[in-house]
Design an enzyme around this catalytic site. Structure first.
Site: not given
Ligand code: GLN
Length: 537
Positions: A15, A17, A20, A152, A190, A226, A384, A510, A512
């Site tokens: 795994s 490697l 993704g 699995e 190898k 090969k 968050c 979030h 990000e």
């Molecule tokens: N634990 C917090 C909540 O449920 C913050 C969740 C998080 O940071 N994603 O609101």
């Protein structure tokens, strides 16, 4: 007729490697040749989704616009392809069985014995083809999690075998990713592990069309020949994937090796264009040639496993490139932060990012980190739980509500500045029950966040149960912390800022998850910019 073509990516030998990244890089090249492409991940574990998994088990849980809690590879897919994924892009064994068992309870199998073949495999084939049948995509790349030979993974490999047969060889192919290890004692690369993994795949009736070989050293022609001979492929179908300096180099490396051309040929697709990677390469150039450097502290409780914060560290890379700045991350364990050592552990930082999280472990350390950033005018970004900690810190130290807390940490706190959302109060199941996915947020014009987004209405992804308690809004705003973004429908506070601080922003959502190579997230860009300004002081 539906003309969608399918590429299955399997993994052999070991795994980790980077299936993704290979899938995302291939998809990028095909996309930049003008094809519409999406990527799907099939995960062989029995959890319905990774939402209930501890990040130590599985790294970050990535969230899509439509509220799916998914594998972190979907983050790579979005960051590379710059298009959103959805519920259909991640399927687990748990989900497959759940849906087959529900059908059985409804009597849909008409008295038949329910079995792995055909019922589980039919469900897998159905899930694989959902994206293709939307008609939106020329090519669907399906990454099969796990390593061939695992018990699995067997139903997935069997489903691939059936689909290859049903769809025909010009419509579906298998790219097998393996490892060609270097034995220092023998001074040689190898091929045997690859031969064995292909043999294992063939025992299930699947023959790879393309071999992508992960390696630390160049594969010479003799070795490729090969591998080809023993693995039943042509020499030009053996693609080298050498260790790269950054994952963002991999599309270019795959282009040099011709992976996209081999795949297109096998799928009987023609494209006159070469992939247009100009914008991608502009990013890479900036990423690799920074003119300045900042150091940002990432305060979290899962810092031993960096994958727990994958989207955050990638968003910092995108924002760093956009500012032509190298972003060095100092990993700081929130449990190890104490009032005594906080100034030492955070000294010299140009920015402090307090990460998301659940439960009370390490939260006092996070609160200390917020206080340090606030009092020392260091750019602060709370995501968050990080935003919630910023509110608690402000209530405790500025409003002097010394017991202020979130009811997640202390149900009986006398000052619940963060509390459980109303709609969460009757929920007992843990899986898939948070406030998930994209919600709108209305932004105030005179704010740092408006400066970043240049837009009054934004949409961002969420994953939480607790929220800012409105009863404290007036008090907190009067003391100087402002709610600069709220949900236009519910009034839920989504963003807090301290206008008197150089850059202090906490967000309930979030950001990000939405940062991509071609669209770095505006808040991350501004946070890195503020950190850069700080470094010049
Ligand atoms: N634990 C917090 C909540 O449920 C913050 C969740 C998080 O940071 N994603 O609101």
């Amino acid at each position: 007729m539906n003309n969608t073509k399918y590429v299955f990516v399997t993994g052999g030998v070991t795994s980790s490697l980077g299936k993704g990244i290979i899938a995302a890089s291939l998809a990028k090249l095909l996309q930049q040749r003008g094809f519409s492409v999406t990527i799907q991940k099939l995960d062989p574990y029995i959890n319905i989704d990774p939402g209930t998994l501890n990040p130590y088990e599985h790294g970050e849980c990535y969230v899509t616009d439509d509220g799916a809690e998914t594998d972190l590879d979907l983050g790579h897919y979005e960051r590379f392809l710059n298009i959103p994924t959805s519920q259909a892009n991640n399927v687990t064994t748990g989900r497959i069985y759940q849906s087959v068992i529900q059908k059985e309870r409804r009597g849909e199998f008409l008295g038949k014995t329910v079995q792995v073949i055909p019922h589980i495999t039919d469900e897998i084939k159905h899930r694989i083809q959902i994206l293709g049948k939307t008609g939106e995509f020329d090519i669907v790349i399906t990454e099969i999690g796990g390593t061939v030979g695992d018990i699995e993974s067997l139903p997935y490999v069997e489903s691939v075998r059936q689909l290859l047969w049903e769809l025909g060889e010009e419509n579906a192919i298998v790219v097998h990713l393996t490892l060609v290890p270097y034995l220092a004692a023998a001074g040689e690369l190898k091929t045997k592990p690859t031969q064995h993994s292909v043999k294992t795949l063939m025992e299930s009736g699947v023959s790879p069309d393309v071999l992508v070989c992960r390696t630390e050293h160049q594969l010479d022609e003799k070795l490729k020949k090969k591998l080809a001979l023993f693995c039943n492929v042509k020499k030009e179908d053996v693609i080298q994937s050498i260790d790269a300096e950054t994952i963002y180099d991999v599309p270019n490396l795959m282009l040099q090796e011709g992976l996209d051309e081999v795949v297109l040929k096998k799928l009987h697709l023609s494209s006159e264009n070469k992939p247009h990677l100009n914008a991608w390469n502009d990013f890479l150039k900036k990423h690799k040639n920074p003119v300045s450097e900042v150091e940002i502290g990432l305060i979290g409780k899962y810092v031993e496993l960096h994958d727990s914060y994958k989207s955050i560290t990638e968003a910092l890379i995108h924002a760093g490139a956009s500012n032509e700045t190298k972003v060095k991350v100092r990993w700081i364990h929130s449990e190890e932060l104490t009032p005594k050592n906080v100034s030492k552990k955070l000294s010299g930082l140009n920015g402090v990012l307090v990460a998301p999280g659940f439960g009370d472990r390490g939260i006092e350390g996070k609160i200390k980190a917020v206080q340090y950033a606030r009092e020392n005018n260091i750019p602060f970004f709370g995501i968050c739980l990080g935003m919630q900690m910023a509110v608690i810190e402000y209530a405790r130290n500025i409003l002097k509500l010394s017991n202020a807390n979130s009811t997640e940490m202390n149900e009986n706190t006398s000052h619940p500045v963060i509390g459980l959302m109303e709609e969460q109060k009757n929920i007992t199941d843990k899986g898939g029950t948070m406030r998930l996915g994209a919600w709108n947020c209305q932004i105030q014009k005179d704010s740092k966040v408006f400066e970043a987004y240049q837009n009054e209405l934004i949409s961002e992804r969420h994953r939480h149960r607790y929220e800012f308690n409105d009863q404290y809004l007036q008090q907190i705003q009067d003391a100087g912390m402002k709610a600069t973004g709220v949900n236009p429908k519910t009034g839920l506070v989504e963003i807090i800022e301290i206008p008197s601080h150089p850059w202090f922003v906490g967000v309930q959502y979030h950001p990000e998850y939405k940062s991509t190579v071609l669209n770095p997230h505006p808040l991350f860009i501004q946070f890195v910019k503020a950190s850069l300004d700080h470094s010049k002081n």
